[in-house]
Write a protein that holds these residues in place. Structure first.
Motif, PDB file in Angstrom:
ATOM      1  N   ALA A  31      59.685 -14.611  58.413  1.00 52.11           N
ATOM      2  CA  ALA A  31      58.732 -14.440  59.503  1.00 52.11           C
ATOM      3  C   ALA A  31      57.309 -14.617  58.996  1.00 52.11           C
ATOM      4  O   ALA A  31      57.022 -14.412  57.812  1.00 52.11           O
ATOM      5  CB  ALA A  31      58.884 -13.058  60.127  1.00 52.11           C
ATOM      6  N   ILE A  32      56.431 -15.004  59.886  1.00 50.84           N
ATOM      7  CA  ILE A  32      54.997 -14.970  59.616  1.00 50.84           C
ATOM      8  C   ILE A  32      54.478 -13.652  60.177  1.00 50.84           C
ATOM      9  O   ILE A  32      54.610 -13.387  61.376  1.00 50.84           O
ATOM     10  CB  ILE A  32      54.273 -16.155  60.263  1.00 50.84           C
ATOM     11  CG1 ILE A  32      54.827 -17.480  59.724  1.00 50.84           C
ATOM     12  CG2 ILE A  32      52.772 -16.068  60.014  1.00 50.84           C
ATOM     13  CD1 ILE A  32      54.300 -18.698  60.460  1.00 50.84           C
ATOM     14  N   VAL A  33      53.909 -12.831  59.313  1.00 52.88           N
ATOM     15  CA  VAL A  33      53.429 -11.506  59.721  1.00 52.88           C
ATOM     16  C   VAL A  33      51.915 -11.467  59.566  1.00 52.88           C
ATOM     17  O   VAL A  33      51.387 -11.747  58.478  1.00 52.88           O
ATOM     18  CB  VAL A  33      54.074 -10.390  58.872  1.00 52.88           C
ATOM     19  CG1 VAL A  33      53.596  -9.019  59.357  1.00 52.88           C
ATOM     20  CG2 VAL A  33      55.599 -10.476  58.952  1.00 52.88           C
ATOM     21  N   VAL A  34      51.230 -11.150  60.651  1.00 56.32           N
ATOM     22  CA  VAL A  34      49.775 -11.036  60.615  1.00 56.32           C
ATOM     23  C   VAL A  34      49.390  -9.589  60.888  1.00 56.32           C
ATOM     24  O   VAL A  34      50.183  -8.805  61.425  1.00 56.32           O
ATOM     25  CB  VAL A  34      49.113 -11.971  61.643  1.00 56.32           C
ATOM     26  CG1 VAL A  34      49.439 -13.429  61.338  1.00 56.32           C
ATOM     27  CG2 VAL A  34      49.543 -11.627  63.069  1.00 56.32           C
ATOM     28  N   THR A  35      48.181  -9.241  60.517  1.00 57.54           N
ATOM     29  CA  THR A  35      47.705  -7.866  60.670  1.00 57.54           C
ATOM     30  C   THR A  35      46.878  -7.710  61.934  1.00 57.54           C
ATOM     31  O   THR A  35      45.930  -8.464  62.169  1.00 57.54           O
ATOM     32  CB  THR A  35      46.857  -7.450  59.450  1.00 57.54           C
ATOM     33  OG1 THR A  35      47.657  -7.537  58.272  1.00 57.54           O
ATOM     34  CG2 THR A  35      46.335  -6.020  59.609  1.00 57.54           C
ATOM     35  N   GLN A  36      47.258  -6.750  62.731  1.00 59.09           N
ATOM     36  CA  GLN A  36      46.486  -6.346  63.895  1.00 59.09           C
ATOM     37  C   GLN A  36      45.690  -5.093  63.532  1.00 59.09           C
ATOM     38  O   GLN A  36      46.180  -4.242  62.777  1.00 59.09           O
ATOM     39  CB  GLN A  36      47.394  -6.041  65.076  1.00 59.09           C
ATOM     40  CG  GLN A  36      48.220  -7.217  65.564  1.00 59.09           C
ATOM     41  CD  GLN A  36      47.385  -8.206  66.348  1.00 59.09           C
ATOM     42  OE1 GLN A  36      47.028  -9.250  65.828  1.00 59.09           O
ATOM     43  NE2 GLN A  36      47.083  -7.891  67.587  1.00 59.09           N
ATOM     44  N   PRO A  48      51.528  -4.509  61.879  1.00 56.88           N
ATOM     45  CA  PRO A  48      51.982  -5.901  61.825  1.00 56.88           C
ATOM     46  C   PRO A  48      52.245  -6.508  63.203  1.00 56.88           C
ATOM     47  O   PRO A  48      52.540  -5.813  64.175  1.00 56.88           O
ATOM     48  CB  PRO A  48      53.285  -5.798  61.034  1.00 56.88           C
ATOM     49  CG  PRO A  48      53.812  -4.445  61.397  1.00 56.88           C
ATOM     50  CD  PRO A  48      52.609  -3.561  61.551  1.00 56.88           C
ATOM     51  N   ARG A  49      52.154  -7.820  63.217  1.00 55.29           N
ATOM     52  CA  ARG A  49      52.562  -8.581  64.389  1.00 55.29           C
ATOM     53  C   ARG A  49      53.230  -9.854  63.893  1.00 55.29           C
ATOM     54  O   ARG A  49      52.724 -10.530  62.983  1.00 55.29           O
ATOM     55  CB  ARG A  49      51.367  -8.910  65.288  1.00 55.29           C
ATOM     56  CG  ARG A  49      51.760  -9.667  66.563  1.00 55.29           C
ATOM     57  CD  ARG A  49      50.576  -9.828  67.503  1.00 55.29           C
ATOM     58  NE  ARG A  49      50.943 -10.536  68.715  1.00 55.29           N
ATOM     59  CZ  ARG A  49      51.541  -9.987  69.763  1.00 55.29           C
ATOM     60  NH1 ARG A  49      51.827  -8.708  69.740  1.00 55.29           N
ATOM     61  NH2 ARG A  49      51.843 -10.698  70.827  1.00 55.29           N
ATOM     62  N   VAL A  50      54.369 -10.190  64.482  1.00 52.13           N
ATOM     63  CA  VAL A  50      55.114 -11.379  64.084  1.00 52.13           C
ATOM     64  C   VAL A  50      54.703 -12.550  64.970  1.00 52.13           C
ATOM     65  O   VAL A  50      54.620 -12.413  66.201  1.00 52.13           O
ATOM     66  CB  VAL A  50      56.630 -11.121  64.187  1.00 52.13           C
ATOM     67  CG1 VAL A  50      57.420 -12.395  63.931  1.00 52.13           C
ATOM     68  CG2 VAL A  50      57.042 -10.037  63.203  1.00 52.13           C
ATOM     69  N   VAL A  51      54.434 -13.694  64.362  1.00 53.94           N
ATOM     70  CA  VAL A  51      54.036 -14.886  65.119  1.00 53.94           C
ATOM     71  C   VAL A  51      54.864 -16.085  64.648  1.00 53.94           C
ATOM     72  O   VAL A  51      55.430 -16.082  63.554  1.00 53.94           O
ATOM     73  CB  VAL A  51      52.529 -15.193  64.940  1.00 53.94           C
ATOM     74  CG1 VAL A  51      51.679 -14.043  65.445  1.00 53.94           C
ATOM     75  CG2 VAL A  51      52.190 -15.492  63.480  1.00 53.94           C
ATOM     76  N   GLY A  52      54.928 -17.097  65.503  1.00 56.33           N
ATOM     77  CA  GLY A  52      55.502 -18.379  65.114  1.00 56.33           C
ATOM     78  C   GLY A  52      57.011 -18.481  65.100  1.00 56.33           C
ATOM     79  O   GLY A  52      57.553 -19.497  64.636  1.00 56.33           O
ATOM     80  N   LEU A  53      57.733 -17.475  65.610  1.00 53.16           N
ATOM     81  CA  LEU A  53      59.192 -17.599  65.646  1.00 53.16           C
ATOM     82  C   LEU A  53      59.594 -18.635  66.693  1.00 53.16           C
ATOM     83  O   LEU A  53      58.978 -18.727  67.757  1.00 53.16           O
ATOM     84  CB  LEU A  53      59.843 -16.257  65.986  1.00 53.16           C
ATOM     85  CG  LEU A  53      59.788 -15.153  64.933  1.00 53.16           C
ATOM     86  CD1 LEU A  53      60.595 -13.942  65.387  1.00 53.16           C
ATOM     87  CD2 LEU A  53      60.282 -15.636  63.577  1.00 53.16           C
ATOM     88  N   LEU A 121      65.711 -11.940  62.783  1.00 55.43           N
ATOM     89  CA  LEU A 121      64.663 -12.832  63.270  1.00 55.43           C
ATOM     90  C   LEU A 121      65.159 -13.813  64.326  1.00 55.43           C
ATOM     91  O   LEU A 121      64.365 -14.337  65.107  1.00 55.43           O
ATOM     92  CB  LEU A 121      64.062 -13.609  62.095  1.00 55.43           C
ATOM     93  CG  LEU A 121      63.299 -12.759  61.073  1.00 55.43           C
ATOM     94  CD1 LEU A 121      62.841 -13.614  59.903  1.00 55.43           C
ATOM     95  CD2 LEU A 121      62.108 -12.077  61.729  1.00 55.43           C
ATOM     96  N   ALA A 122      66.451 -14.076  64.373  1.00 57.61           N
ATOM     97  CA  ALA A 122      66.990 -15.014  65.358  1.00 57.61           C
ATOM     98  C   ALA A 122      67.098 -14.394  66.744  1.00 57.61           C
ATOM     99  O   ALA A 122      66.923 -15.075  67.749  1.00 57.61           O
ATOM    100  CB  ALA A 122      68.353 -15.523  64.910  1.00 57.61           C
TER     101      ALA A 122
END
Length: 205
Positions: A31-36, A48-53, A121-122
């Motif tokens: 996963a791509i995990v970005v910080t909020q 965390p926030r997951v993006v790009g799935l 993640l799926a």
């Protein structure tokens, strides 16, 4: 005749291509995990926030679960409220992370709480420990025995007898995929021992 043969061959190839099964969409390995961030009065939250799935529904499900953990502590009465997170495992189609919340409401010290989240993640499914290490067939007894052995080896004085992990213990997956069960402050031992973590000696999948 040659032109006709080429035409027939071309039509045949197109038909075969149309009949061939479409490859399944690649499942996300990581996963791509970005910080909020959330700064509001006494709040100092990084989460965390997951993006790009590729599956938007799975991504929304994961982020909603994270949001519920944030909401759990966001509105509690405190003079200081902090949140941080750590990605523990991100690969093989699984994301496992911990979120740590610190609240100070006066007195000698604040309280720290940790929440573990492990996702497919799926699909966005959030796993419980029993989903990864089934309790049936002696699985739960093996977990209890592993933790009891570590308690004895580390010589941790307990506030109460360790009677097992219960139905839904806190856990996360380590980088190597092995589950780590943990207990909150005062759940087993005095404050000075912190949040107790117990790596299990077998893989979680």
């Amino acid at each position: 005749m040659k032109t006709l043969a080429k035409l027939v061959l071309g039509i045949t190839l197109l038909a075969l291509m149309a009949a061939a099964p479409t490859p399944a969409a690649a499942q996300p390995a990581a996963a791509i995990v970005v910080t909020q961030t959330l700064h509001d009065g006494v709040l100092d939250f990084q989460y965390p926030r997951v993006v790009g799935l590729p599956d938007a529904a799975a991504q929304d499900t994961i982020n909603a679960a994270i949001g519920r953990r944030v909401a759990e502590f966001r509105h509690l009465d405190a003079e200081v409220a902090m949140a941080r997170y750590e990605v523990r495992h991100n690969g093989d189609g699984l994301l496992s992370l911990t979120m740590t919340f610190y609240l100070y409401s006066g007195g000698a010290h604040g309280m720290t709480y940790m929440r573990g989240l492990t996702f497919d993640l799926a699909t966005g499914r959030e796993y419980r420990l029993t989903d990864l290490v089934p309790y049936a067939g002696g699985g739960r007894a093996k977990i209890d025995a592993a933790i009891a052995a570590q308690l004895k080896k580390r010589d941790i004085p307990l506030l109460q007898t360790f009677d097992g992990i219960g139905e839904n213990p806190d856990f996360y997956l380590a980088a190597d995929g092995r589950p780590v069960v943990f207990f909150q402050l005062y759940e087993l031992a005095a404050y000075v021992y912190g949040i107790l973590e117990f790596p299990l000696p077998f893989n979680g999948r």
